[in-house]
Design a protein around this motif. Structure first.
Motif, PDB file in Angstrom:
ATOM      1  N   ALA A 185      36.126  -5.931  27.356  1.00  0.00           N
ATOM      2  CA  ALA A 185      35.885  -7.219  28.018  1.00  0.00           C
ATOM      3  C   ALA A 185      34.601  -7.144  28.826  1.00  0.00           C
ATOM      4  O   ALA A 185      34.096  -6.057  29.145  1.00  0.00           O
ATOM      5  N   LEU A 186      34.070  -8.303  29.177  1.00  0.00           N
ATOM      6  CA  LEU A 186      32.845  -8.373  29.963  1.00  0.00           C
ATOM      7  C   LEU A 186      33.130  -7.951  31.402  1.00  0.00           C
ATOM      8  O   LEU A 186      34.256  -8.059  31.885  1.00  0.00           O
ATOM      9  N   PRO A 187      32.098  -7.498  32.124  1.00  0.00           N
ATOM     10  CA  PRO A 187      32.284  -7.182  33.550  1.00  0.00           C
ATOM     11  C   PRO A 187      32.641  -8.423  34.350  1.00  0.00           C
ATOM     12  O   PRO A 187      32.330  -9.554  33.966  1.00  0.00           O
ATOM     13  N   VAL A 188      33.278  -8.195  35.493  1.00  0.00           N
ATOM     14  CA  VAL A 188      33.711  -9.305  36.340  1.00  0.00           C
ATOM     15  C   VAL A 188      32.521 -10.129  36.819  1.00  0.00           C
ATOM     16  O   VAL A 188      32.574 -11.363  36.845  1.00  0.00           O
ATOM     17  N   ALA A 189      31.431  -9.457  37.195  1.00  0.00           N
ATOM     18  CA  ALA A 189      30.271 -10.191  37.706  1.00  0.00           C
ATOM     19  C   ALA A 189      29.719 -11.165  36.673  1.00  0.00           C
ATOM     20  O   ALA A 189      29.248 -12.252  37.023  1.00  0.00           O
ATOM     21  N   VAL A 190      29.777 -10.813  35.404  1.00  0.00           N
ATOM     22  CA  VAL A 190      29.283 -11.705  34.348  1.00  0.00           C
ATOM     23  C   VAL A 190      30.205 -12.914  34.217  1.00  0.00           C
ATOM     24  O   VAL A 190      29.744 -14.057  34.062  1.00  0.00           O
ATOM     25  N   PHE A 191      31.524 -12.692  34.271  1.00  0.00           N
ATOM     26  CA  PHE A 191      32.455 -13.824  34.219  1.00  0.00           C
ATOM     27  C   PHE A 191      32.223 -14.773  35.393  1.00  0.00           C
ATOM     28  O   PHE A 191      32.263 -16.000  35.230  1.00  0.00           O
ATOM     29  N   GLU A 192      32.001 -14.224  36.572  1.00  0.00           N
ATOM     30  CA  GLU A 192      31.765 -15.080  37.741  1.00  0.00           C
ATOM     31  C   GLU A 192      30.501 -15.917  37.560  1.00  0.00           C
ATOM     32  O   GLU A 192      30.484 -17.109  37.899  1.00  0.00           O
ATOM     33  N   ALA A 193      29.453 -15.295  37.017  1.00  0.00           N
ATOM     34  CA  ALA A 193      28.219 -16.042  36.788  1.00  0.00           C
ATOM     35  C   ALA A 193      28.405 -17.111  35.713  1.00  0.00           C
ATOM     36  O   ALA A 193      27.881 -18.229  35.835  1.00  0.00           O
TER      37      ALA A 193
END
Length: 749
Positions: free
Chosen positions: A506-514
């Motif tokens: 899965a993608l990193p959390v920071a990328v999902f937030e962005a």
């Protein structure tokens, strides 16, 4: 929400009041009466204020006990008098009873280690998560899901507590204290408070049969046998080990075209020969080529290839011309190896490439029928196992006097916000599943088969279940459904070390937030309840995952509008089918529709999905993140250690922005938004500490310089369409729920 990953979750601490009623040190009380002067307390007791219950309680600093009522004077102290020899008998109590019968048991303070939640409740008994009597008079209907509460909230029995009927048999006569504090994970990798903007047409329930541990256990045994058959066929027919994770990719590729009834095993596919399995087995014939670092490895691999090619052409029924070509080239190579010992690594690699070009077509032609036989044999065994499972599942439903498929309710032709997948057949009674905790791991056992999940993800599954499940308000089937869910993914991706983790990354959390902040992304096209970031997502199995928020397989999911993230498993056939589905959806909708797609940069040779995405008429922008400069979250994040959560990507990742005209007008990938995405990737990859190695099985990395290509189109005026909330479905998707935010604030399978 910060962009730092991960985020620490702050728990609610008690507000302590001094015995004299002075101002509390941790904040002012919620009630004006809490600051009033109370009775004089012994030095070991403190009077505190409960934010949850909105009333005071007493806390013993020596024993860490919390009591709602003032302790009876004369009651023994377990520190100064552990046996209670000096304690005075309670008023009205039988003096013949020993003090030991009045002592608080350890099981009351810490909860029982082993909890069995799936036992049928006794008549009149309250469920484990039932509300107090004054709240039971207001039941929540399925059409209006109740506000999800965290474990341990008033009326919800904590996971570590024992059943009420067992506690009441030997409950001591002491004042009841507050329930044990709910488990709050220190780090979370999801944000379940984000509402959805995905709109779909209302759809009928799924015809698949509901999950049951007995059927799931049978399926696990059959899939294990099928893997063993594949191993034996590769050994017997080709003398090689099966390519790593080729069986997992075979399952993914087959389910793209499978029309059978089993959720995992393919049984109705056309063509029968899997191109994925055929291609991967042929690539390992006559030997599997590995990455070379040193000269001696290159020399050894060249010799092994020449020897294996000669042996294969001699043992098979090959044409005379093929025999001559292969024999001449292999013997020439071996002669060169014997007389030249000063060659460099590059010389050996060049010689190997030449030998493969000369012998490869002849070796492939000889092995073609045998490899097709392996693919066909595995498929037909899978179809037979699927029929067995169908018969066993149908027999179980009949034993429970349940019909296999009820008449589906009438579906209105209207737009609704997306809701979890529902099953047409009612769920049978579930057997008992045992639960216990080992440090930070929850262990669920059924008939000796244990599955494990860390406690943070276990609490996440509970919240997803509260949001999405509408047929189990008493949580009587929760543990058995969690067991089936974990067992299904464990069986699908295999039991080898790190097996399947790359397919479920899965993608990193920071990328999902962005993505959520800049492009309004609130939906994952390829996820699971174990690795999802949002509470709305598509996954492979609607029967097990629908109770935890899945909207079903993405290739059968047809949104009319919304902003989506797609990070598919790295199966070439699945990615190609995904691109076809995206273009059909974008072509058929005039509402704002956007897909942000993350695929590996495989260019030697380039995959069909990568070529089609770069040529798509809906492409608005693309950017590339170089290999080893970004990370993925592990596919085994629900069980791995925290320092193993992320791994470096060994290949570049290309990010595509596919949007229709209305979606481009609403979520245009301009320079400012793209800079946020790039910054999020950089912040996630700069995490301190060494990152674990990437899971094996990926293609060779092809690092590329970051490139950016932008295509613009004329923005169109956004149209407005009325969207209704489906009556009996998940209304919580479109309302921020603050009651669960304290447990599940995001910080990321």
């Amino acid at each position: 929400m910060s962009n730092e990953s991960p985020t620490l979750v702050k728990g609610e601490g008690p507000v302590t009041l001094s015995p004299s009623g002075s101002t509390p040190s941790q904040g002012s009380p919620l009630s004006p009466t809490s600051a009033s002067k109370g009775p004089e307390l012994p030095g070991r007791l403190g009077r505190c204020w409960s934010k949850r219950e909105n009333r005071p309680y007493y806390f013993n600093r020596f024993t860490n006990q919390s009591l709602w009522e003032m302790p009876v004077l004369g009651q023994h102290d377990v520190i100064s008098d552990p046996l209670g020899l000096n304690a005075a008998p309670e008023e009205g109590a039988d003096c013949n009873l020993g003090n030991g019968q009045r002592k608080r048991r350890i099981s009351e303070e810490q909860g029982r280690r082993l909890t069995i939640l799936n036992e049928p409740s006794a008549p009149g008994a309250k469920p484990w998560n039932s509300a107090p009597d004054d709240k039971q008079s207001q039941p929540a209907t399925p059409s209006t899901p109740s506000t999800p509460s965290t474990p341990g909230t008033p009326g919800a029995k904590p996971w570590s507590s024992a059943p009420e009927d067992k506690q009441s048999q030997s409950a001591p006569s002491v004042a009841p204290g507050p329930s044990p504090a709910p488990y709050r994970p220190a780090v979370v990798y999801w944000d379940l408070d984000i509402p959805t903007n995905a709109v779909i047409r209302e759809r009928p329930p799924d015809p698949q049969l509901p999950p049951h541990p007995e059927v799931e256990l049978h399926r696990a045994q059959l899939v294990t046998k099928l893997r063993q058959h594949y191993l034996e066929l590769c050994h017997q027919r080709e003398g090689i080990d099966p390519p790593r994770e080729s069986f997992n990719r075979w399952l993914l590729e087959r389910k793209v075209i499978d029309k059978g009834g089993d959720p995992l095993l393919p049984s109705n596919c056309d063509p029968v020969i899997s191109p994925s399995m055929f291609r991967e087995v042929m690539n390992d014939i006559p030997i599997r080529l590995s990455r070379i670092k040193y000269k001696e490895e290159a020399r050894r691999q060249l010799f092994r290839y020449a020897e294996a090619a000669k042996k294969m052409i001699d043992s098979r029924n090959a044409p005379q011309d093929s025999r001559k070509v292969v024999k001449w080239n292999t013997e020439d190579t071996m002669s060169w190896l014997r007389r030249d010992h000063s060659a460099s690594k590059e010389d050996y690699m060049d010689r190997l490439d030449h030998l493969r070009k000369q012998c490869g077509p002849h070796v492939t032609a000889v092995a073609k029928d045998s490899v097709e036989g392996i693919c066909s044999k595995i498929y037909h065994i899978s179809a037979e196992y699927s029929r067995r499972l169908k018969a066993a599942h149908t027999a179980l439903m009949k034993e429970c006097n349940l019909s296999e498929g009820c008449e589906p309710p009438e579906v209105q032709d209207r737009l609704v916000y997306c809701y979890p997948a529902r099953l047409a057949s009612p769920s049978p009674p579930q057997p008992r599943v045992e639960l216990h905790f080992e440090n930070e791991v929850a262990c669920l056992r059924y008939k000796g088969e244990m599955v494990k999940i860390n406690r943070g993800h276990f609490s996440k599954l509970e919240l997803l279940y509260r949001y999405s499940c509408i047929d189990d308000a008493r949580f009587e089937k929760f543990l058995s459904r969690v067991w089936c869910l974990i067992k299904r993914y464990q069986v699908m991706f295999g039991s080898g070390v790190n097996e399947g983790t790359g397919l479920q990354g899965a993608l990193p959390v920071a990328v999902f937030e962005a993505l959520n902040k800049q492009f309004g992304v609130s939906f994952e096209c390829f996820a699971s309840p174990l690795n999802c970031y949002f509470k709305q997502f598509c996954s492979a199995f609607p029967d097990t995952d629908g109770f935890f928020g899945s909207r079903g397989p993405f290739l059968s999911f047809r949104p009319a509008s919304g902003s989506f993230e797609a990070n598919p498993p790295f199966s070439e056939e699945l990615m190609d089918a995904m691109v076809t589905h995206f273009e059909e959806l974008l072509d058929s909708s005039t509402e704002p529709l956007s897909f942000i797609i993350f695929v590996p940069e495989w260019r030697d040779p380039a995959t069909p999905a990568l070529i089609r995405l770069e040529a798509s008429r809906f492409l608005r922008h693309q950017l590339t993140v170089s290999a080893y400069e970004h990370e993925y979250r592990s596919g085994s994040q629900h069980i791995c250690k925290r320092d193993e959560m992320y791994y470096k990507a060994v290949h570049g990742t290309v990010v595509f922005f596919l949007q229709n005209a209305a979606g481009f007008a609403k979520w245009e990938p301009n320079a400012e938004r793209l800079a946020e995405i790039t910054s999020a990737y950089q912040s996630s990859s700069s995490r301190p500490g060494p990152a674990p190695a990437a899971p094996p099985g990926d293609k060779d990395p092809t690092p590329k310089a970051a490139t950016t290509t932008t295509t613009t189109t004329t923005a169109t005026t956004e149209r407005t369409t009325s969207v209704e909330s489906p009556g009996p479905h998940d209304n919580n998707n479109n309302t921020n729920n603050t009651n669960s935010s304290s447990l599940e604030k995001s910080s990321s399978d």
